[in-house]
Design a protein around this motif. Sequence first.
Motif, mmCIF file in Angstrom:
data_model
loop_
_atom_site.group_PDB
_atom_site.id
_atom_site.type_symbol
_atom_site.label_atom_id
_atom_site.label_comp_id
_atom_site.label_asym_id
_atom_site.label_seq_id
_atom_site.Cartn_x
_atom_site.Cartn_y
_atom_site.Cartn_z
ATOM 1 N N HIS A 103 -7.757 9.096 -0.272
ATOM 2 C CA HIS A 103 -6.982 10.151 0.413
ATOM 3 C C HIS A 103 -7.293 11.551 -0.129
ATOM 4 C CE1 HIS A 103 -4.572 7.171 2.437
ATOM 5 N NE2 HIS A 103 -3.855 6.833 1.395
ATOM 6 N N ASN A 111 0.828 -1.206 0.000
ATOM 7 C CA ASN A 111 0.000 0.000 0.000
ATOM 8 C C ASN A 111 0.868 1.264 0.000
ATOM 9 O OD1 ASN A 111 -2.677 1.468 0.715
ATOM 10 N ND2 ASN A 111 -1.264 2.082 2.332
ATOM 11 N N HIS A 133 -4.200 4.217 -5.285
ATOM 12 C CA HIS A 133 -5.378 4.253 -4.418
ATOM 13 C C HIS A 133 -5.687 5.659 -3.902
ATOM 14 C CE1 HIS A 133 -2.150 3.792 -1.260
ATOM 15 N NE2 HIS A 133 -2.943 4.592 -0.582
ATOM 16 N N ASP A 160 -5.304 4.462 5.247
ATOM 17 C CA ASP A 160 -4.532 3.336 4.690
ATOM 18 C C ASP A 160 -4.791 2.035 5.441
ATOM 19 O OD1 ASP A 160 -3.149 4.362 2.447
ATOM 20 O OD2 ASP A 160 -1.750 5.424 3.760
HETATM 21 FE FE LIG Z 1 -2.297 5.548 1.134
#
Ligand SMILES: [Fe+2]
Length: 369
Positions: free
Chosen positions: A193, A182, A188, A315
């Motif tokens: 985010h 990650n 992502h 996360d």
């Molecule tokens: Fe992240």
Amino acid sequence: MLPRAAYVDPEVFGWEQRHFFGGGWVCVGRSEQLRNPGDQRAEAVGTSSVLLVRGEDATLRAFANTCRHRGHELLPCGGAAVQKVIICPYHSWTYSLDGGLRAAAGFKNRPGFEAGQWGLIELPVTEWHGLIFVDGSGAAAPLADSLATLAELVAPYEMDRLVLAGQHDYDAAANWKILSENYHECYHCPAIHPELCKVSPPKSGENYAAAGTWVGGWMDLRDGMATMSLDGRSYGVALRGLDAAGLRTVIYVHIFPNVLVSLHPDYVMVHRLVPLAADRTRIECTWAFAPESLEQPGFDPGYAIEFWDITNRQDWHACESVQRGLSSPHAVPGPLSPDEDAVYQFVTMVARGYLGQPVWNPGGVASVS
Ligand SMILES: [Fe+2]
Ligand code: FES
């Protein structure tokens, strides 16, 4: 992706603990956490733990965390003490800070008992740019050799002069590799985010084609943004060694197996991963700033800590969901996108390790032969 078993199988986890975490250099903390003579900490190294001790001579030593009498731990794993000697809590055998046995009740002048033979078992320890590494195997090649290309990159940040100003400990229900993967992609970021995307374009930057036991890359700050914080402002002082490019970028590097170093214009954040089980990882996250920042009246490191605490939790939330998803017997490894090339470099290092090869990243395009 790696096969599903790599993330869920306790046997794979046990192998990794013995080989990746107990069989070579692993990060056990920041030098600043053991700054003064007498500072002692016990930290996990694979399936066992080490006792770290700062000596009277300012030398940092690492010992197997096992008493030479009947094996009691000298400190519980994760524990800390400040003392001029090391005392076993069980029968009070006492060692000096360099590991020599100093006192053992009832053994004085016993024929055949040589105190000199019962010192603590010392392990290789290295301080590298303010990070502490221990080699649980006692046989690994010098750490500096495998990080030579990274040393140049981190040198301007002068990590060994920075001062810790914040720490968060997290417990994530996810495999340590899911957390690592990650870290290595911002594919992502648009989805989870929003705060990060406001200050740093998720598609910016590139990964380094560097050789060694590390993998990483850099990202830009948006125009007008000074650092990673909720409003993009820095409330500290920029690190004095950075050039114009360093002031406009954030570098994200992962030193295999367990430490993620995020180099910002005005602070350095370190995530240290401590695997607890196939599906559980403790994460020690620390923030360090230039001494000039801490000397500012009313300095508050919260601008950096708050930003990353929000982002960290986003996360871990995603990583825990990946762990649950991979627990399905129907989970099948999927393909990595072009934006996940650092993930590919990382899983290739892991794969090399599984095959009994050095994890060493050759730089450029990773490959397994
Ligand atoms: Fe992240
Ligand atoms: S086990 Fe440490 S003093 Fe007995």
